[in-house]
Design a protein around this motif. Structure first.
Motif, PDB file in Angstrom:
ATOM      1  N   ALA A   1      -8.839  12.104  25.890  1.00  0.00           N
ATOM      2  CA  ALA A   1     -10.012  11.387  25.731  1.00  0.00           C
ATOM      3  C   ALA A   1     -10.359  11.678  24.094  1.00  0.00           C
ATOM      4  N   GLU A   2     -10.401  10.584  23.304  1.00  0.00           N
ATOM      5  CA  GLU A   2     -10.703  11.018  21.912  1.00  0.00           C
ATOM      6  C   GLU A   2     -12.263  10.425  21.584  1.00  0.00           C
ATOM      7  N   VAL A   3     -13.009  11.291  20.873  1.00  0.00           N
ATOM      8  CA  VAL A   3     -14.446  10.830  20.722  1.00  0.00           C
ATOM      9  C   VAL A   3     -14.434   9.789  19.687  1.00  0.00           C
ATOM     10  N   LEU A   4     -14.991   8.591  19.896  1.00  0.00           N
ATOM     11  CA  LEU A   4     -15.170   7.494  19.143  1.00  0.00           C
ATOM     12  C   LEU A   4     -16.100   7.594  18.064  1.00  0.00           C
ATOM     13  N   ASP A   5     -15.849   6.702  16.832  1.00  0.00           N
ATOM     14  CA  ASP A   5     -16.561   6.760  15.569  1.00  0.00           C
ATOM     15  C   ASP A   5     -17.901   5.533  15.907  1.00  0.00           C
ATOM     16  N   PRO A   6     -18.972   6.116  16.294  1.00  0.00           N
ATOM     17  CA  PRO A   6     -20.251   5.148  16.520  1.00  0.00           C
ATOM     18  C   PRO A   6     -20.485   4.116  15.498  1.00  0.00           C
ATOM     19  N   SER A   7     -20.011   4.086  14.132  1.00  0.00           N
ATOM     20  CA  SER A   7     -20.387   3.282  13.105  1.00  0.00           C
ATOM     21  C   SER A   7     -19.448   1.986  13.234  1.00  0.00           C
ATOM     22  N   THR A   8     -18.599   1.969  13.965  1.00  0.00           N
ATOM     23  CA  THR A   8     -17.579   0.928  14.334  1.00  0.00           C
ATOM     24  C   THR A   8     -18.282  -0.008  15.365  1.00  0.00           C
ATOM     25  N   LEU A   9     -19.034   0.549  16.270  1.00  0.00           N
ATOM     26  CA  LEU A   9     -19.510  -0.035  17.495  1.00  0.00           C
ATOM     27  C   LEU A   9     -20.867  -0.493  16.790  1.00  0.00           C
ATOM     28  N   ALA A  10     -21.609   0.166  15.965  1.00  0.00           N
ATOM     29  CA  ALA A  10     -22.886  -0.258  15.305  1.00  0.00           C
ATOM     30  C   ALA A  10     -22.619  -1.498  14.535  1.00  0.00           C
ATOM     31  N   LYS A  11     -21.556  -1.563  13.629  1.00  0.00           N
ATOM     32  CA  LYS A  11     -21.327  -2.705  12.775  1.00  0.00           C
ATOM     33  C   LYS A  11     -20.882  -3.737  13.665  1.00  0.00           C
ATOM     34  N   SER A  12     -20.081  -3.565  14.648  1.00  0.00           N
ATOM     35  CA  SER A  12     -19.925  -4.771  15.553  1.00  0.00           C
ATOM     36  C   SER A  12     -21.269  -5.502  16.302  1.00  0.00           C
TER      37      SER A  12
ATOM     38  N   LEU B   1     -26.284   6.840  19.995  1.00  0.00           N
ATOM     39  CA  LEU B   1     -24.821   7.237  19.368  1.00  0.00           C
ATOM     40  C   LEU B   1     -25.200   7.756  17.894  1.00  0.00           C
ATOM     41  N   LEU B   2     -25.781   7.073  17.086  1.00  0.00           N
ATOM     42  CA  LEU B   2     -25.992   7.270  15.873  1.00  0.00           C
ATOM     43  C   LEU B   2     -26.962   8.538  15.558  1.00  0.00           C
ATOM     44  N   GLU B   3     -27.882   8.643  16.471  1.00  0.00           N
ATOM     45  CA  GLU B   3     -28.857   9.812  16.417  1.00  0.00           C
ATOM     46  C   GLU B   3     -28.257  11.214  17.062  1.00  0.00           C
ATOM     47  N   GLY B   4     -26.897  11.103  17.536  1.00  0.00           N
ATOM     48  CA  GLY B   4     -26.297  12.353  17.960  1.00  0.00           C
ATOM     49  C   GLY B   4     -26.452  12.809  19.378  1.00  0.00           C
ATOM     50  N   ARG B   5     -27.321  11.942  20.241  1.00  0.00           N
ATOM     51  CA  ARG B   5     -27.588  12.393  21.546  1.00  0.00           C
ATOM     52  C   ARG B   5     -26.351  12.257  22.600  1.00  0.00           C
ATOM     53  N   ASP B   6     -25.651  10.972  22.232  1.00  0.00           N
ATOM     54  CA  ASP B   6     -24.634  10.748  23.181  1.00  0.00           C
ATOM     55  C   ASP B   6     -23.111  10.569  22.354  1.00  0.00           C
ATOM     56  N   VAL B   7     -22.141  10.484  23.022  1.00  0.00           N
ATOM     57  CA  VAL B   7     -21.016  10.160  22.354  1.00  0.00           C
ATOM     58  C   VAL B   7     -20.107   9.267  23.329  1.00  0.00           C
ATOM     59  N   LEU B   8     -19.308   8.385  22.754  1.00  0.00           N
ATOM     60  CA  LEU B   8     -18.394   7.362  23.648  1.00  0.00           C
ATOM     61  C   LEU B   8     -16.951   7.962  23.352  1.00  0.00           C
ATOM     62  N   LEU B   9     -16.277   7.820  24.338  1.00  0.00           N
ATOM     63  CA  LEU B   9     -14.904   8.560  24.315  1.00  0.00           C
ATOM     64  C   LEU B   9     -13.939   7.342  24.874  1.00  0.00           C
ATOM     65  N   LYS B  10     -12.882   7.269  24.433  1.00  0.00           N
ATOM     66  CA  LYS B  10     -11.683   6.603  24.880  1.00  0.00           C
ATOM     67  C   LYS B  10     -10.629   7.405  25.694  1.00  0.00           C
ATOM     68  N   ALA B  11     -10.534   7.258  27.058  1.00  0.00           N
ATOM     69  CA  ALA B  11      -9.743   7.884  27.654  1.00  0.00           C
ATOM     70  C   ALA B  11      -8.528   7.040  28.126  1.00  0.00           C
ATOM     71  N   GLU B  12      -7.358   7.830  27.782  1.00  0.00           N
ATOM     72  CA  GLU B  12      -6.160   6.905  28.092  1.00  0.00           C
ATOM     73  C   GLU B  12      -5.127   7.965  29.064  1.00  0.00           C
TER      74      GLU B  12
ATOM     75  N   PRO C   1     -22.850  13.579  26.942  1.00  0.00           N
ATOM     76  CA  PRO C   1     -23.860  14.221  25.893  1.00  0.00           C
ATOM     77  C   PRO C   1     -22.941  14.639  24.834  1.00  0.00           C
ATOM     78  N   ALA C   2     -23.698  14.774  23.517  1.00  0.00           N
ATOM     79  CA  ALA C   2     -22.823  14.991  22.366  1.00  0.00           C
ATOM     80  C   ALA C   2     -22.495  16.336  22.582  1.00  0.00           C
ATOM     81  N   SER C   3     -23.273  17.417  22.642  1.00  0.00           N
ATOM     82  CA  SER C   3     -22.854  18.811  22.942  1.00  0.00           C
ATOM     83  C   SER C   3     -21.744  19.367  22.003  1.00  0.00           C
ATOM     84  N   GLY C   4     -21.858  19.113  20.739  1.00  0.00           N
ATOM     85  CA  GLY C   4     -20.808  19.613  19.716  1.00  0.00           C
ATOM     86  C   GLY C   4     -19.722  18.720  19.636  1.00  0.00           C
TER      87      GLY C   4
END
Length: 307
Positions: free
Chosen positions: A53-64, A144-155, A203-206
């Motif tokens: 599971a890789e933590v994704l960069d939220p800026s990519t989603l924000a731009k989209s 995501l940008l405020e650091g409350r949550d993260v999105l992850l890609k699980a493969e 949750p972001a949690s570090g």
């Protein structure tokens, strides 16, 4: 420990018969290698899958999302303009056919660009994100940008079983710490060369973008049935997982391990393992050494002629 195992194995080679799938070892040899066994028990476990599971960069989603919001605004504006020109032409002819066609072409072009942006969002982030309206998308991006949550890609690390559908997920931070994650939905493409992965929210949690964790995905549906194979019974040799089954007092059969599920207590496996059979749980590496060792050539038993 490995050196000791090899030394003991060498001592036993002279009185040990070895084949491709079974090893013969008398009671004295078993005692020297310290072999212990366990009885396989029937059990059930929910279908599960191990994934990275890789933590994704939220800026990519924000731009989209920004691109889609801009495309939506342009499409709405050109559609309204087309309707306005159409209405004026129908009312009093105060608009030319050329102006109408130009407005129509612009509206179609803006709609096509919007669909392209939405399709790209679906490919990159899955239908769980692409199906949200602009307001819900903005809310998700803000979290995501405020650091409350993260999105992850699980493969998945291995090909998922046919029909596997992830229901819940746990992220492993350390041997003793995990974080529950929400499975948002499947991802349509994967960089692992297997079936597409899943999009997770936690949750972001570090957790920071770029961090890679191990995720355990629990499947929906009925539990899988099999026997519980202790982890200590499994040894890897030539890139394959093996376990040794006790077939009688002096014989040990080597079998390939095909994992149905992984649990904290061990591996859930099916055929050819059966409940009630005994497997070696200590000294497995020594048996592999015996299997791998060349069988000494038999001495020529033919009578020799007189000199």
């Amino acid at each position: 420990m490995r050196t000791l195992v090899r030394c003991l194995a060498a001592m036993l080679l002279a009185s040990t018969a070895v084949s491709a799938a079974a090893t013969e070892l008398d009671a004295d040899g078993q005692s020297k290698l310290g072999l212990t066994t366990a009885v396989l028990q029937s059990t059930q476990a929910p279908s599960s899958l191990t994934a990275t599971a890789e933590v994704l960069d939220p800026s990519t989603l924000a731009k989209s999302v920004d691109d889609i919001v801009a495309a939506q605004a342009a499409a709405d504006a050109s559609s309204a303009e087309y309707k306005r020109v159409q209405a004026l032409l129908a009312a009093d002819g105060n608009m030319s056919r050329k102006a109408l066609e130009a407005a129509r072409a612009q509206a179609l072009a803006d709609q096509a660009k919007l669909r392209q942006q939405q399709a790209q969002l679906r490919v990159e982030w899955g239908s769980s994100i692409a199906s949200l309206d602009s307001g819900a998308l903005r809310t998700r991006v803000d979290a995501l940008l405020e650091g409350r949550d993260v999105l992850l890609k699980a493969e998945p690390l291995t090909q998922p079983p046919a029909g596997f559908t992830a229901g819940t997920a746990a992220l492993r931070l350390s041997a003793k710490q995990t974080i529950d994650a929400r499975v948002l939905g499947p991802l349509p493409r994967s960089s692992a060369g297997l079936a597409g992965g899943w999009l997770l929210q936690a949750p972001a949690s570090g957790l920071v973008p770029g961090m890679t964790l191990t995720a355990q995905l629990q499947g929906k549906g009925p539990a899988e049935a099999g026997v519980l194979l202790p982890r200590s019974a499994v040894v890897r040799w030539n890139g394959v997982a093996w376990a040794y089954v006790v077939t009688d007092a002096t014989h040990f059969e080597r079998r390939v391990v095909q994992v149905l599920n992984m649990t904290p207590a061990g591996w859930l496996v099916g055929e050819p393992f059966k409940a009630g059979e005994k497997v070696v749980t200590r000294g497995v590496e020594a048996l592999i050494v015996l299997d791998a060792a060349p069988v000494p050539a038999e001495a020529d038993s033919a009578p020799k002629g007189d000199d």
